[in-house]
Design an enzyme around this catalytic site. Structure first.
Site, mmCIF file in Angstrom:
data_model
loop_
_atom_site.group_PDB
_atom_site.id
_atom_site.type_symbol
_atom_site.label_atom_id
_atom_site.label_comp_id
_atom_site.label_asym_id
_atom_site.label_seq_id
_atom_site.Cartn_x
_atom_site.Cartn_y
_atom_site.Cartn_z
ATOM 1 N N LYS A 170 0.869 -1.133 0.179
ATOM 2 C CA LYS A 170 -0.074 -0.011 0.032
ATOM 3 C C LYS A 170 0.962 1.322 0.186
ATOM 4 C CE LYS A 170 -1.736 3.093 1.771
ATOM 5 N NZ LYS A 170 -1.823 4.708 1.674
ATOM 6 N N GLU A 245 9.950 1.865 10.209
ATOM 7 C CA GLU A 245 10.969 2.952 10.034
ATOM 8 C C GLU A 245 10.213 4.283 10.347
ATOM 9 O OE1 GLU A 245 14.073 2.664 9.398
ATOM 10 O OE2 GLU A 245 13.958 0.348 9.273
ATOM 11 N N CYS A 279 13.895 11.393 6.447
ATOM 12 C CA CYS A 279 13.678 10.884 7.739
ATOM 13 C C CYS A 279 15.167 10.975 8.735
ATOM 14 C CB CYS A 279 13.136 9.740 7.743
ATOM 15 S SG CYS A 279 13.766 8.553 6.837
#
Ligand code: NAP
Ligand code: MG
Length: 462
Positions: A170, A245, A279
């Site tokens: 997804k 994560e 990130c």
């Protein structure tokens, strides 16, 4: 842009269950560039069943053959790299050069690395009177974000395929066209039907249905800590493996012996890259008080140069969120030395490359992940204080240390509570384990460590 109006399930593009669609918008100009179906829980269920049905065949496929499919996948990604780069530029807004050099190139390296690992990994080992088999965990539910749209897909799908798992993906609602292109690549590479399945859709609908589906053995999620926390809790309740994560607030520690200009310039480039939507970005720069003013001047100068070189943020909501953080930084008393909350252009979701000086540890901009082109520069008095500030957030994903002497930098890095540290500008390594300490996540991606996330052991005693 080419878009499929179905889901890639069981080796073919099939009609979606519902009629709802998601508009894909180019954040550089607000134009709608395509539409994809918004998947329902029924679409997810169909995809999970397909993945489950394909599992016995794929998990029993010899690793050499799995390696051959991964190698073919890598070759398709190479052949279609320009198309991939253009697609990511259109969906995400990143400058085409960056899309080519990073967004399209990194997945090629990662797919290649797993072709090699699948071929060479010891899926069977002898331990005393036991033979230990490393078996695939089963059906993987992969949920990915938009900031590195293809890299984050490949960092999950490639090791899962190498391990012998089957997958339902997804992808982020903002970047589904790249995911569709990836599904085409998997198909072209000759991966058998049902091994990889794609359900586009909204997080709270399709994403949640996938994370909660009892037919999924491992949920691998990359995205915000808020959503990751919920997925982790649901997986815990179901006694299901989970890999997370999540976010970061990484420290770039410049020790007094470092080459200051180099450390500051590379540090600014690191934060502005991908418009700050990384990130692992070093969003907190830590500088000794004696070098502080010089570092601030260098950083302001470096940031000003990025004015026209960075792309927009991914969507208007992220633009508003980041501008809100900049306003909060000003309100809490930090000093703007570059950029600011005003949109630099009328059209598109742009935010000015922004640098804050006089940032203190307790400020919101020093603690929370902003996910935009915003750097906070903090002052320290001595190394112990630098370490305390570096470790003083809930996150621990990445970081950097700069020193005149490599051993000095390494000694400091070893005391940081974080999963990765770049020493004096060390380069990204697609084989090194990537993942977080503390609330930056659970588990590791990439390389050998990324492969073992998708395996479980069975010991046979003789
Ligand atoms: P997000 O909501 O966590 O999105 C990540 C993925 O999870 C997307 O595919 C999303 O679908 C899906 N999702 C959302 N809600 C879900 C749910 N309840 N159950 C299952 N899946 C769900 O992140 P975002 O809203 O795009 O970005 C918000 C913030 O997250 C950013 O500002 C940044 O701080 C952080 N972030 C971090 C990373 C990272 O790499 N660590 C990446 C992206 C964002 P939709 O696309 O439909 O929302
Ligand atoms: Mg979201």
């Amino acid at each position: 842009m080419k878009a499929h109006d179905g889901m890639y399930i069981d080796g073919a593009w099939r009609d979606a269950d519902g009629r709802d669609a998601i508009d894909v918008v180019n954040p550089a100009d607000g134009q709608v560039i395509g539409q994809v179906p918004a998947g329902t829980a029924l679409d997810v269920d169909t995809a999970v069943r397909a993945a489950r049905a394909a599992l016995p065949g794929w998990s029993a496929t010899p690793p050499a053959e799995r390696a051959a499919r991964l190698s073919a996948l890598r070759d398709v990604l190479v052949a279609r790299k320009d198309e991939i780069a253009e697609m990511i530029t259109a969906e995400l807004g990143s400058p085409l050069k960056f899309s080519q050099a990073v967004h399209a190139a990194a997945p090629i390296a990662v797919a290649g690395s797993y072709a090699e690992l699948a071929a060479t990994y010891a899926f069977e080992e002898k331990v005393g009177n036991s033979v230990v088999h490393h078996e695939p965990i089963g059906v993987v539910g992969a949920i990915t974000p938009w900031n590195y749209p293809l890299h984050q897909i490949v960092a999950k799908v490639a090791p899962a395929l190498a391990a012998g798992c089957t997958i339902v993906l997804k992808p982020a609602e903002d970047t589904p066209l790249t995911a569709q292109l990836f599904a085409e690549a998997v198909h072209e590479a000759g991966v058998p039907a049902g091994v990889f399945n794609l359900v586009t859709g909204l997080g709270p609908v399709a994403g949640q249905a996938l994370a909660e589906h009892p037919g999924v053995d491992l949920v691998s999620f990359t995205g915000s800590t808020a959503v990751g926390r919920r997925i982790g809790a649901a997986a815990g309740a179901a006694v299901k493996r989970v890999a997370l994560e999540l976010g970061g607030k990484s420290a770039n520690v410049i020790l007094p012996s470092a080459d200051l200009a180099k450390a500051v310039n590379v540090g600014v480039a690191n934060v502005m890259s991908n418009s700050g939507q990384t990130c692992s970005a070093w969003t907190r720069m830590l500088v000794h008080r004696d070098q502080y003013d010089e570092a601030v001047a260098l950083a302001a100068e470096a940031a000003a140069k990025y004015g026209d070189r960075i792309g927009p943020l991914v969507n208007a909501k992220q633009q508003e969120r980041v501008r809100g953080y900049i306003e909060k930084g000003v309100a809490e008393g930090a000093r703007l030395v570059a950029g600011g909350p005003e949109a630099p252009r009328e059209e598109g979701c742009y935010v000015s490359p922004t640098v804050f000086a006089d940032v203190t540890e307790d400020m919101t901009i020093a603690q929370e992940e902003i996910f935009g082109p915003v750097l906070s520069i903090l002052r320290y008095d001595d190394e112990e204080e630098a370490l305390r500030i570096a470790n003083g957030t809930v996150y621990g994903l990445a970081g950097a240390v700069w020193a005149g002497d490599e051993a000095e930098a390494v000694a400091f890095a070893r005391r940081m509570d974080t999963g990765q540290v770049d020493i004096n500008g060390g380069r990204f390594n697609p084989l090194a384990p990537f993942g977080g300490y503390k609330q930056s996540g659970v588990g590791r991606e990439l390389g050998l460590h990324g492969l073992t996330e998708y395996l479980q052991t069975k010991s046979l005693q003789f």
